[in-house]
Design a protein around this motif. Structure first.
Motif, PDB file in Angstrom:
ATOM      1  N   VAL A  43       0.835  -1.201   0.000  1.00  0.00           N
ATOM      2  CA  VAL A  43       0.000   0.000   0.000  1.00  0.00           C
ATOM      3  C   VAL A  43       0.871   1.253   0.000  1.00  0.00           C
ATOM      4  O   VAL A  43       0.394   2.353  -0.271  1.00  0.00           O
ATOM      5  CB  VAL A  43      -0.964   0.019   1.201  1.00  0.00           C
ATOM      6  N   SER A  44       2.158   1.073   0.308  1.00  0.00           N
ATOM      7  CA  SER A  44       3.101   2.189   0.249  1.00  0.00           C
ATOM      8  C   SER A  44       4.496   1.640  -0.022  1.00  0.00           C
ATOM      9  O   SER A  44       4.822   0.507   0.342  1.00  0.00           O
ATOM     10  CB  SER A  44       3.090   2.993   1.548  1.00  0.00           C
ATOM     11  N   ILE A  45       5.311   2.459  -0.678  1.00  0.00           N
ATOM     12  CA  ILE A  45       6.721   2.153  -0.921  1.00  0.00           C
ATOM     13  C   ILE A  45       7.486   3.441  -0.659  1.00  0.00           C
ATOM     14  O   ILE A  45       7.196   4.475  -1.272  1.00  0.00           O
ATOM     15  CB  ILE A  45       6.967   1.663  -2.363  1.00  0.00           C
ATOM     16  N   GLY A  46       8.448   3.385   0.256  1.00  0.00           N
ATOM     17  CA  GLY A  46       9.116   4.614   0.642  1.00  0.00           C
ATOM     18  C   GLY A  46       8.097   5.597   1.201  1.00  0.00           C
ATOM     19  O   GLY A  46       7.265   5.232   2.038  1.00  0.00           O
ATOM     20  N   ASP A  47       8.117   6.817   0.698  1.00  0.00           N
ATOM     21  CA  ASP A  47       7.148   7.842   1.132  1.00  0.00           C
ATOM     22  C   ASP A  47       5.928   7.904   0.210  1.00  0.00           C
ATOM     23  O   ASP A  47       5.103   8.804   0.346  1.00  0.00           O
ATOM     24  CB  ASP A  47       7.815   9.224   1.163  1.00  0.00           C
ATOM     25  N   THR A  98       3.036  11.141  -4.227  1.00  0.00           N
ATOM     26  CA  THR A  98       3.907  11.746  -3.220  1.00  0.00           C
ATOM     27  C   THR A  98       3.043  12.343  -2.111  1.00  0.00           C
ATOM     28  O   THR A  98       1.835  12.554  -2.296  1.00  0.00           O
ATOM     29  CB  THR A  98       4.774  12.868  -3.828  1.00  0.00           C
ATOM     30  N   PRO A  99       3.633  12.651  -0.950  1.00  0.00           N
ATOM     31  CA  PRO A  99       2.860  13.309   0.113  1.00  0.00           C
ATOM     32  C   PRO A  99       2.217  14.614  -0.342  1.00  0.00           C
ATOM     33  O   PRO A  99       1.169  15.019   0.168  1.00  0.00           O
ATOM     34  CB  PRO A  99       3.903  13.549   1.211  1.00  0.00           C
ATOM     35  N   GLY A 100       2.831  15.256  -1.336  1.00  0.00           N
ATOM     36  CA  GLY A 100       2.290  16.509  -1.835  1.00  0.00           C
ATOM     37  C   GLY A 100       1.271  16.342  -2.949  1.00  0.00           C
ATOM     38  O   GLY A 100       0.750  17.328  -3.468  1.00  0.00           O
ATOM     39  N   ASP A 148      13.273   9.423  -6.533  1.00  0.00           N
ATOM     40  CA  ASP A 148      13.888   8.856  -5.333  1.00  0.00           C
ATOM     41  C   ASP A 148      14.167   7.386  -5.606  1.00  0.00           C
ATOM     42  O   ASP A 148      13.628   6.801  -6.563  1.00  0.00           O
ATOM     43  CB  ASP A 148      12.937   9.006  -4.137  1.00  0.00           C
ATOM     44  N   ALA A 149      14.997   6.778  -4.786  1.00  0.00           N
ATOM     45  CA  ALA A 149      15.320   5.359  -4.962  1.00  0.00           C
ATOM     46  C   ALA A 149      15.937   4.810  -3.694  1.00  0.00           C
ATOM     47  O   ALA A 149      16.525   5.550  -2.906  1.00  0.00           O
ATOM     48  CB  ALA A 149      16.291   5.163  -6.131  1.00  0.00           C
ATOM     49  N   ASP A 150      15.801   3.506  -3.497  1.00  0.00           N
ATOM     50  CA  ASP A 150      16.471   2.815  -2.398  1.00  0.00           C
ATOM     51  C   ASP A 150      16.905   1.426  -2.870  1.00  0.00           C
ATOM     52  O   ASP A 150      16.200   0.440  -2.673  1.00  0.00           O
ATOM     53  CB  ASP A 150      15.556   2.698  -1.174  1.00  0.00           C
ATOM     54  N   PRO A 151      18.086   1.348  -3.514  1.00  0.00           N
ATOM     55  CA  PRO A 151      18.583   0.055  -3.994  1.00  0.00           C
ATOM     56  C   PRO A 151      18.969  -0.899  -2.865  1.00  0.00           C
ATOM     57  O   PRO A 151      19.171  -2.086  -3.104  1.00  0.00           O
ATOM     58  CB  PRO A 151      19.820   0.427  -4.817  1.00  0.00           C
ATOM     59  N   THR A 152      19.069  -0.396  -1.610  1.00  0.00           N
ATOM     60  CA  THR A 152      19.478  -1.233  -0.483  1.00  0.00           C
ATOM     61  C   THR A 152      18.287  -1.783   0.301  1.00  0.00           C
ATOM     62  O   THR A 152      18.470  -2.533   1.258  1.00  0.00           O
ATOM     63  CB  THR A 152      20.378  -0.447   0.475  1.00  0.00           C
ATOM     64  N   PRO A 183      14.381  -3.713  -3.434  1.00  0.00           N
ATOM     65  CA  PRO A 183      14.860  -2.459  -4.013  1.00  0.00           C
ATOM     66  C   PRO A 183      13.780  -1.783  -4.864  1.00  0.00           C
ATOM     67  O   PRO A 183      12.987  -2.452  -5.517  1.00  0.00           O
ATOM     68  CB  PRO A 183      16.043  -2.901  -4.880  1.00  0.00           C
ATOM     69  N   TRP A 184      13.776  -0.440  -4.849  1.00  0.00           N
ATOM     70  CA  TRP A 184      12.784   0.285  -5.629  1.00  0.00           C
ATOM     71  C   TRP A 184      13.370   1.608  -6.115  1.00  0.00           C
ATOM     72  O   TRP A 184      14.368   2.103  -5.598  1.00  0.00           O
ATOM     73  CB  TRP A 184      11.518   0.563  -4.804  1.00  0.00           C
ATOM     74  N   LEU A 185      12.740   2.132  -7.145  1.00  0.00           N
ATOM     75  CA  LEU A 185      13.044   3.469  -7.623  1.00  0.00           C
ATOM     76  C   LEU A 185      11.745   4.122  -8.070  1.00  0.00           C
ATOM     77  O   LEU A 185      10.795   3.450  -8.451  1.00  0.00           O
ATOM     78  CB  LEU A 185      14.079   3.445  -8.758  1.00  0.00           C
ATOM     79  N   ALA A 186      11.708   5.430  -7.984  1.00  0.00           N
ATOM     80  CA  ALA A 186      10.518   6.186  -8.386  1.00  0.00           C
ATOM     81  C   ALA A 186      10.919   7.266  -9.377  1.00  0.00           C
ATOM     82  O   ALA A 186      11.909   7.969  -9.180  1.00  0.00           O
ATOM     83  CB  ALA A 186       9.851   6.820  -7.158  1.00  0.00           C
ATOM     84  N   THR A 187      10.158   7.357 -10.456  1.00  0.00           N
ATOM     85  CA  THR A 187      10.363   8.402 -11.449  1.00  0.00           C
ATOM     86  C   THR A 187       9.083   9.216 -11.589  1.00  0.00           C
ATOM     87  O   THR A 187       8.009   8.804 -11.141  1.00  0.00           O
ATOM     88  CB  THR A 187      10.718   7.826 -12.830  1.00  0.00           C
ATOM     89  N   GLU A 188       9.211  10.364 -12.212  1.00  0.00           N
ATOM     90  CA  GLU A 188       8.022  11.147 -12.527  1.00  0.00           C
ATOM     91  C   GLU A 188       7.091  10.300 -13.402  1.00  0.00           C
ATOM     92  O   GLU A 188       7.544   9.572 -14.288  1.00  0.00           O
ATOM     93  CB  GLU A 188       8.438  12.410 -13.277  1.00  0.00           C
TER      94      GLU A 188
END
Length: 200
Positions: A12-16, A36-38, A81-85, A89-94
């Protein structure tokens, strides 16, 4: 065409980012529509659990994140944003709200000459920019080209190579999609290519 509904096993969520739906899935991972939160929409790519424990795959994922950072955003979907660790692992693009080239041609047939010239010019600009940043995409195909009013966007840098980095592709490993990859760039494609024979 909007995103598909989430499944029971989806986060339901990944990162922020709040996850709203599925944009697509493949053998290595899933791409979600996130928020995003915004309130800005993003495309969040994460990997399947069965490949997340492979250090080789994590190294490739880190390479993809670095490729996106270098690529910038004018001809691609910019990295947010991204978190390969992370455990997964995930990444976010526009989020780019446009159909891919393959879908457009399948549904509407060949592009009109003016649209084709505009697409070709946009892709030439995109590739020149990527190559100038030391990047080779290595998997340029219709499904990796999104069409929006101000020009094409090249996406999915999972196979990209960096000019100043050690190659991750091992001998006899096919890099790219058969049918679109250069025949001399992978053993599998080269083996299936017709061989020239000398005249008697």
């Amino acid at each position: 065409m909007g995103p598909a509904r989430l499944r029971a096993e989806d986060p339901v969520s990944i990162g922020d980012f709040k996850i709203l739906g599925r944009l697509g899935a493949g053998g290595f991972g899933t791409v979600y529509l996130g928020l995003t939160p915004g309130g800005r929409k993003v495309a969040v790519k994460t990997v399947h659990r069965h490949v997340a424990d492979s250090e080789g795959f994590r190294a490739r994922f880190r390479r993809e994140v670095e490729a996106l950072r270098r690529a910038g955003g004018f001809f691609t979907a910019p990295l947010v944003d991204a978190d390969p660790t992370a455990e997964l692992p995930w990444l976010a693009t526009e989020y780019v709200p446009g159909p891919d080239l393959g879908t457009v041609v399948t549904r509407g047939g060949p592009l009109a000459p003016e649209a084709l010239w505009r697409l070709g010019a946009g892709l030439c600009e995109a590739l020149a920019t990527l190559h100038g940043a030391g990047l080779v995409h290595r998997d340029l195909k219709p499904s990796n080209v999104l069409l929006v009013p101000d020009g094409p966007r090249v996406i999915d840098f999972g196979m990209a190579s960096l000019a100043d980095a050690t190659r991750l592709t091992v001998t006899h490993e096919a890099a790219g999609t058969p049918g679109y990859v250069a025949p001399n760039s992978c053993a599998a494609c080269a083996a299936s290519a017709p061989r020239r024979t000398s005249s008697p």
